[in-house]
Motif scaffolding. Structure first.
Motif, PDB file in Angstrom:
ATOM      1  N   VAL A   1       0.559  -1.176   0.088  1.00 33.39           N
ATOM      2  CA  VAL A   1       0.036   0.058   0.218  1.00 33.39           C
ATOM      3  C   VAL A   1       0.768   1.420   0.092  1.00 33.39           C
ATOM      4  CG1 VAL A   1      -1.846   1.296   1.392  1.00 33.39           C
ATOM      5  CG2 VAL A   1      -1.863  -1.181   1.190  1.00 33.39           C
ATOM      6  N   LEU A   2       1.814   1.351   0.853  1.00 31.71           N
ATOM      7  CA  LEU A   2       2.650   2.368   1.050  1.00 31.71           C
ATOM      8  C   LEU A   2       3.959   2.609   0.161  1.00 31.71           C
ATOM      9  CD1 LEU A   2       2.354   2.807   4.938  1.00 31.71           C
ATOM     10  CD2 LEU A   2       0.928   4.029   3.306  1.00 31.71           C
ATOM     11  N   ALA A   3       4.519   1.553   0.132  1.00 30.47           N
ATOM     12  CA  ALA A   3       5.848   1.706  -0.635  1.00 30.47           C
ATOM     13  C   ALA A   3       5.802   2.071  -2.199  1.00 30.47           C
ATOM     14  CB  ALA A   3       6.463   0.341  -0.532  1.00 30.47           C
ATOM     15  N   PRO A   4       4.661   1.823  -2.760  1.00 33.69           N
ATOM     16  CA  PRO A   4       4.615   2.228  -4.211  1.00 33.69           C
ATOM     17  C   PRO A   4       4.332   3.688  -4.432  1.00 33.69           C
ATOM     18  CG  PRO A   4       3.047   0.243  -4.076  1.00 33.69           C
ATOM     19  CD  PRO A   4       3.774   0.642  -2.729  1.00 33.69           C
ATOM     20  N   PHE A   5       3.925   4.143  -3.446  1.00 34.00           N
ATOM     21  CA  PHE A   5       3.539   5.782  -3.452  1.00 34.00           C
ATOM     22  C   PHE A   5       4.817   6.462  -3.075  1.00 34.00           C
ATOM     23  CE2 PHE A   5      -0.562   3.977  -3.244  1.00 34.00           C
ATOM     24  CZ  PHE A   5      -1.112   4.324  -4.434  1.00 34.00           C
ATOM     25  N   GLU A   6       5.793   5.596  -2.331  1.00 32.43           N
ATOM     26  CA  GLU A   6       7.223   6.295  -1.864  1.00 32.43           C
ATOM     27  C   GLU A   6       8.147   6.069  -3.040  1.00 32.43           C
ATOM     28  OE1 GLU A   6       7.888   4.906   1.820  1.00 32.43           O
ATOM     29  OE2 GLU A   6       6.495   5.759   2.994  1.00 32.43           O
ATOM     30  N   GLY A   7       7.789   5.568  -3.973  1.00 35.48           N
ATOM     31  CA  GLY A   7       8.797   5.360  -5.094  1.00 35.48           C
ATOM     32  C   GLY A   7       9.662   4.208  -5.041  1.00 35.48           C
ATOM     33  N   ARG A   8       9.371   3.306  -4.128  1.00 33.08           N
ATOM     34  CA  ARG A   8      10.182   2.082  -3.651  1.00 33.08           C
ATOM     35  C   ARG A   8      10.044   1.167  -4.673  1.00 33.08           C
ATOM     36  NH1 ARG A   8      11.758   1.624   2.463  1.00 33.08           N
ATOM     37  NH2 ARG A   8      13.321   0.641   1.436  1.00 33.08           N
ATOM     38  N   GLY A   9       8.900   1.059  -5.646  1.00 31.41           N
ATOM     39  CA  GLY A   9       8.834   0.124  -6.623  1.00 31.41           C
ATOM     40  C   GLY A   9       7.854  -0.908  -6.385  1.00 31.41           C
ATOM     41  N   PHE A  10       7.183  -1.600  -7.266  1.00 28.01           N
ATOM     42  CA  PHE A  10       6.216  -2.618  -7.135  1.00 28.01           C
ATOM     43  C   PHE A  10       6.565  -3.511  -8.234  1.00 28.01           C
ATOM     44  CE2 PHE A  10       2.415  -4.986  -7.700  1.00 28.01           C
ATOM     45  CZ  PHE A  10       2.234  -5.228  -6.437  1.00 28.01           C
ATOM     46  N   ARG A  11       6.684  -4.870  -8.156  1.00 26.14           N
ATOM     47  CA  ARG A  11       6.829  -5.798  -9.214  1.00 26.14           C
ATOM     48  C   ARG A  11       5.639  -6.162 -10.276  1.00 26.14           C
ATOM     49  NH1 ARG A  11       9.354 -10.866  -7.960  1.00 26.14           N
ATOM     50  NH2 ARG A  11      10.592 -10.351  -9.962  1.00 26.14           N
ATOM     51  N   TRP A  12       5.462  -5.182 -10.980  1.00 26.27           N
ATOM     52  CA  TRP A  12       4.294  -5.488 -11.766  1.00 26.27           C
ATOM     53  C   TRP A  12       4.320  -6.538 -12.852  1.00 26.27           C
ATOM     54  CZ3 TRP A  12       0.207  -2.785 -10.143  1.00 26.27           C
ATOM     55  CH2 TRP A  12       0.459  -1.349  -9.427  1.00 26.27           C
ATOM     56  N   GLY A  13       5.301  -6.786 -13.342  1.00 22.00           N
ATOM     57  CA  GLY A  13       5.615  -8.091 -14.258  1.00 22.00           C
ATOM     58  C   GLY A  13       4.821  -9.169 -13.442  1.00 22.00           C
ATOM     59  N   LEU A  14       5.555  -9.482 -12.402  1.00 23.33           N
ATOM     60  CA  LEU A  14       5.186 -10.527 -11.369  1.00 23.33           C
ATOM     61  C   LEU A  14       3.808 -10.626 -11.207  1.00 23.33           C
ATOM     62  CD1 LEU A  14       6.167 -13.107 -10.097  1.00 23.33           C
ATOM     63  CD2 LEU A  14       6.538 -12.060  -8.158  1.00 23.33           C
ATOM     64  N   PHE A  15       3.222  -9.288 -10.888  1.00 29.49           N
ATOM     65  CA  PHE A  15       1.568  -9.158 -10.709  1.00 29.49           C
ATOM     66  C   PHE A  15       0.929  -9.681 -11.736  1.00 29.49           C
ATOM     67  CE2 PHE A  15      -1.759  -6.062 -11.373  1.00 29.49           C
ATOM     68  CZ  PHE A  15      -2.656  -6.431 -10.206  1.00 29.49           C
ATOM     69  N   ILE A  16       1.246  -9.401 -12.926  1.00 31.37           N
ATOM     70  CA  ILE A  16       0.672  -9.966 -14.061  1.00 31.37           C
ATOM     71  C   ILE A  16       0.689 -11.544 -14.102  1.00 31.37           C
ATOM     72  CG2 ILE A  16       0.335  -9.615 -16.697  1.00 31.37           C
ATOM     73  CD1 ILE A  16      -0.163  -7.080 -15.342  1.00 31.37           C
ATOM     74  N   ASP A  17       2.007 -11.987 -14.029  1.00 29.79           N
ATOM     75  CA  ASP A  17       2.054 -13.332 -14.202  1.00 29.79           C
ATOM     76  C   ASP A  17       1.035 -13.795 -12.992  1.00 29.79           C
ATOM     77  OD1 ASP A  17       3.700 -12.841 -16.120  1.00 29.79           O
ATOM     78  OD2 ASP A  17       5.620 -13.149 -14.857  1.00 29.79           O
ATOM     79  N   GLU A  18       1.105 -13.470 -11.742  1.00 28.35           N
ATOM     80  CA  GLU A  18       0.437 -14.195 -10.856  1.00 28.35           C
ATOM     81  C   GLU A  18      -1.145 -14.122 -11.150  1.00 28.35           C
ATOM     82  OE1 GLU A  18       1.562 -15.822  -8.247  1.00 28.35           O
ATOM     83  OE2 GLU A  18       3.512 -15.232  -8.034  1.00 28.35           O
ATOM     84  N   MET A  19      -1.389 -12.948 -11.720  1.00 25.12           N
ATOM     85  CA  MET A  19      -3.021 -12.559 -11.961  1.00 25.12           C
ATOM     86  C   MET A  19      -3.298 -14.008 -12.860  1.00 25.12           C
ATOM     87  SD  MET A  19      -4.668  -9.096 -12.008  1.00 25.12           S
ATOM     88  CE  MET A  19      -3.760  -8.412 -13.405  1.00 25.12           C
ATOM     89  N   HIS A  20      -2.303 -14.141 -13.899  1.00 23.87           N
ATOM     90  CA  HIS A  20      -2.677 -15.140 -14.885  1.00 23.87           C
ATOM     91  C   HIS A  20      -2.810 -16.503 -14.000  1.00 23.87           C
ATOM     92  CE1 HIS A  20      -1.279 -18.170 -17.852  1.00 23.87           C
ATOM     93  NE2 HIS A  20      -2.394 -17.701 -18.835  1.00 23.87           N
TER      94      HIS A  20
ATOM     95  N   VAL B   1      -6.727 -16.637 -14.327  1.00 26.65           N
ATOM     96  CA  VAL B   1      -7.116 -17.212 -15.590  1.00 26.65           C
ATOM     97  C   VAL B   1      -7.015 -18.812 -15.497  1.00 26.65           C
ATOM     98  CG1 VAL B   1      -6.677 -17.374 -18.137  1.00 26.65           C
ATOM     99  CG2 VAL B   1      -6.207 -15.216 -16.913  1.00 26.65           C
ATOM    100  N   ARG B   2      -6.227 -19.263 -14.969  1.00 22.21           N
ATOM    101  CA  ARG B   2      -5.908 -20.702 -14.905  1.00 22.21           C
ATOM    102  C   ARG B   2      -6.873 -21.374 -13.856  1.00 22.21           C
ATOM    103  NH1 ARG B   2      -0.906 -22.952 -17.087  1.00 22.21           N
ATOM    104  NH2 ARG B   2      -0.827 -24.490 -15.456  1.00 22.21           N
ATOM    105  N   ALA B   3      -7.518 -20.715 -13.011  1.00 19.94           N
ATOM    106  CA  ALA B   3      -8.369 -21.387 -12.042  1.00 19.94           C
ATOM    107  C   ALA B   3      -9.828 -21.280 -12.443  1.00 19.94           C
ATOM    108  CB  ALA B   3      -8.283 -20.642 -10.760  1.00 19.94           C
ATOM    109  N   VAL B   4     -10.067 -20.603 -13.541  1.00 25.72           N
ATOM    110  CA  VAL B   4     -11.473 -20.378 -14.210  1.00 25.72           C
ATOM    111  C   VAL B   4     -12.228 -21.706 -14.451  1.00 25.72           C
ATOM    112  CG1 VAL B   4     -12.877 -19.612 -16.180  1.00 25.72           C
ATOM    113  CG2 VAL B   4     -11.023 -18.016 -15.042  1.00 25.72           C
ATOM    114  N   GLN B   5     -11.609 -22.613 -15.099  1.00 31.84           N
ATOM    115  CA  GLN B   5     -12.516 -23.743 -15.500  1.00 31.84           C
ATOM    116  C   GLN B   5     -12.819 -24.563 -13.990  1.00 31.84           C
ATOM    117  OE1 GLN B   5      -9.545 -25.490 -18.076  1.00 31.84           O
ATOM    118  NE2 GLN B   5     -10.712 -24.808 -19.716  1.00 31.84           N
ATOM    119  N   ILE B   6     -11.773 -24.837 -13.195  1.00 36.37           N
ATOM    120  CA  ILE B   6     -12.148 -25.524 -11.907  1.00 36.37           C
ATOM    121  C   ILE B   6     -13.213 -24.823 -11.031  1.00 36.37           C
ATOM    122  CG2 ILE B   6     -10.041 -24.902 -10.615  1.00 36.37           C
ATOM    123  CD1 ILE B   6     -11.472 -28.068 -10.439  1.00 36.37           C
ATOM    124  N   VAL B   7     -13.204 -23.349 -11.094  1.00 38.70           N
ATOM    125  CA  VAL B   7     -14.159 -22.701  -9.930  1.00 38.70           C
ATOM    126  C   VAL B   7     -15.283 -22.619 -10.959  1.00 38.70           C
ATOM    127  CG1 VAL B   7     -14.423 -20.223  -9.478  1.00 38.70           C
ATOM    128  CG2 VAL B   7     -12.368 -21.048  -9.118  1.00 38.70           C
TER     129      VAL B   7
END
Lengths: 361, 273
Positions: free
Chosen positions: A130-149, A153-159
């Motif tokens: 919540v705080l660090a990204p606004f303090e310019g300490r970065g967030f791993r957006w690439g991993l965030f996208i991968d994790e969402m997938h 996405v990969r859980a849609v069928q079973i759910v």
């Protein structure tokens, strides 16, 4: 201290070892007698013979005496040198099981330690998400996208499948009861309300905790065992920022979406029963369903979904980071994460049920 | 409690391997991972009572060859003959029987984390039923004391250091006194004193029990100390097979480079740059 002298056989092996042991035991009438083995005629010994010699040493020690040997030559000397540490040391006794108070105290200390570690993880996660990204300490957006997938996405069928089947089962059970009163159309209402308020969120969160929660715990535990976590720390990277925050944010995005899909699929499962078995017109069934679809129910279901998402990720990461030992530790922590997920899910659900239906009513 | 002084001093020099039929022989072995040929026409024979050392650069196929010799991998072509039988043609039961008669000490020890060190060593003794059940604790203690781990019997592998785990792995490999022991990187990741002790143990077991060792290693000191014969692999091919003395006088440039610890040209250039 008195001592007895015995001659070792030509060959000390699995066959001659038991006889030598019996001979020694028979010749030890007194406590504290030493035994001297004469190896002058022994030309060879093997590892089974050494094992019998080890037992013999233990028997002599058990009676307060000592085992010595003399006149060994050639390879027998070398063999005795090799096994000497074992002959001269007592077997390590198994660790004593802790007593009642010791065990209770140990459990209490472990629990407090674990709670403190969990609290630190929570605080760290709030900061880095919540705080660090606004303090310019970065967030791993690439991993965030991968994790969402991966998580979404990969859980849609079973759910979808699990919720659809659950909707079908609920409709099957209710229709039997409703038939007696001629109110089968109300099955559509109950399925709608049930999935919006309760079943959609709980069923989806259960599937996700078994699938994703376990994967998070296993992944982080394996990283811990293989020193990848130490490597991250050694590079000055923050483990929470690197691993936990992207997973948490991804779960916060995908779990409500999956729950929404789950509610739709559950309602469709009920509709399949209503339309194809109870012979309702699709328009009648869906009209009844939509009349019962209230925003408040959806909000209630989604609110607890947010808490479930936080809980699944934090419990998975916490257990993964606490792993000790190797592959067995990974398995234990993964199991523990799933069991804790389901237990806390029920506890959280009870809290929300009390809040929505008794406190805020 | 004490022992008397030994009557004769015993050195730890390698003994000459027995001549006669090889205990294991590799014939024209070819292994491929997809399109890549990892081992290309490897042939060698290990004599009974020999310490046979496989050397080579990283990725040269040493561990792959070792795994083939244990029957853990199936080759694309070629034969591996153990005591007169081709293990590449054995069915599952025959292969299991053959594997019972060998010991394998893995690079990362391969100990079961859920069992104590003592239980790990006892596992083959209990499973194969070749030792009287009542004697198993003594055999376990004896094997652990052989590798200097007499105090670690009740510990879990996760409580041991890398070197201790490696020694515990060796104790399990020799639990049944197999005639042939495979040892993958015995000295890797352990201190020189421990490594030297392990070399001495290999020599002692070889001399006293006649155990044949096939060892994969990079460690030059260990190679010089224990090897009866050396097989050097480079890019999946045998480039040298002979004794240490022959290796010291060989004209094969790659072998000389290995023993003289000379870097490859591109690495040397990079260092100069």
């Amino acid at each position: 201290m008195s001592e007895i002298r015995l001659k070792c056989p030509d060959t000390l092996n699995a066959e001659s070892g038991p006889a030598l042991l019996e001979e020694v035991k028979g010749g030890l009438p007194e406590e504290g007698q030493n035994v001297v083995l004469d190896f002058s005629r022994t030309r060879s010994m093997d590892s089974m013979g050494s094992a019998w010699l080890m037992r013999l040493a233990e028997a002599v020690r058990g009676r307060g005496g000592e085992l010595r040997w003399e006149h060994a030559s050639g390879d027998v000397v070398a063999f005795l040198d090799l096994v000497k540490p074992g002959l001269l040391t007592r077997p390590t006794p198994p660790e004593r099981a802790p007593g009642f108070f010791e065990a209770t105290g140990g459990s209490a200390i472990n629990m407090v330690t674990e709670l403190r570690e969990f609290w630190n993880l929570v605080i760290d996660t709030i900061y880095w998400t919540v705080l660090a990204p606004f303090e310019g300490r970065g967030f791993r957006w690439g991993l965030f996208i991968d994790e969402m997938h991966e998580m979404g996405v990969r859980a849609v069928q079973i759910v979808c499948l699990m919720n659809f089947l659950l909707g079908l089962i609920v409709a099957m059970l209710l229709s039997k009861q409703a038939e007696a009163y001629g109110i089968q159309i109300f099955v559509a209402d109950v399925v709608m309300i049930g999935f919006a308020r309760e079943l959609g969120a709980v069923m989806t969160a259960t599937v996700v905790s078994a699938r994703t929660g376990a994967a998070i715990a296993a992944e982080i535990a394996t990283m811990q065992v293989q020193e990848e976590i130490d490597a991250l720390r050694g590079m000055g990277l923050n483990v929470t920022q690197f691993l936990v925050s992207p997973k948490l944010l991804a779960m916060l995005v995908v779990l409500p979406c999956l729950v929404a899909l789950g509610i739709v699929c559950g309602v469709l499962g009920g509709a399949v029963w209503g339309i194809f078995v109870l012979d309702f017109e699709p328009s009648v069934w869906f009209n009844e369903t939509l009349q019962r679809c209230e925003l408040r129910d959806i909000v209630e279901g989604m609110t607890k979904t947010i808490v479930f998402a936080v809980m699944i990720v934090l419990v998975g990461c916490h257990n993964g980071l606490r792993v000790t030992g190797g592959s067995r530790g990974v398995g234990l922590m993964t199991t523990r994460a799933v069991v804790m997920d389901i237990f806390f899910m029920i506890i959280i659900d009870i809290q929300f049920a009390t809040l929505f239906y008794y406190v805020l009513e | 409690m004490s022992s008397n002084k030994p009557d004769t001093e015993h050195g730890r020099k390698p003994v000459q391997a027995k001549n006669g039929a090889p205990i294991i022989e590799v014939r024209d072995l070819v292994t491929r991972y997809g399109e890549t040929t990892v081992l290309d026409g490897i042939s060698c024979a290990v004599r009974p009572g020999e310490i046979f050392v496989i050397i080579g650069g990283s990725g040269s196929g040493k561990t792959t060859l070792l795994k083939h010799m244990c029957g853990l991998l199936q080759p694309a072509a070629g034969e591996i003959v153990y005591r007169g039988q081709d293990i590449t043609r054995m069915d599952e039961d025959e292969l299991a029987q053959m594997q019972r008669s060998i010991g394998i000490a893995f690079q990362s020890s391969g100990l079961f984390n859920s069992m104590t060190v003592g239980d790990n060593v006892a596992l083959p003794l209990r499973e194969y039923g070749e030792v009287d059940n009542s004697l198993i604790p003594d055999v376990v203690r004896m094997k652990l004391s052989l590798v200097g781990l007499a105090d670690a019997e009740n510990k879990l592998p996760s409580e041991l250091s890398g070197g201790m785990r490696k020694r515990a792995g060796l104790a399990r490999a020799i639990a049944l006194d197999p005639p042939l022991v495979y040892f993958d990187e015995p000295s890797a990741g352990i201190d020189p004193i421990m490594a030297s002790g392990l070399d001495d143990l290999i020599l002692d077991l070889n001399r006293l029990l006649g155990t044949t060792f096939v060892i994969v290693t990079h460690e030059l000191d260990s190679i010089r100390k224990v090897a009866h014969r050396i097989l050097m692999l480079d890019r999946g091919k045998v480039i040298f097979l002979g004794t240490m003395e022959e290796a010291d006088h060989t004209d094969v440039e790659r072998v000389r480079q290995f023993f003289e610890r000379r870097p490859d040209e591109f690495i040397a250039h990079r260092n100069i740059a």
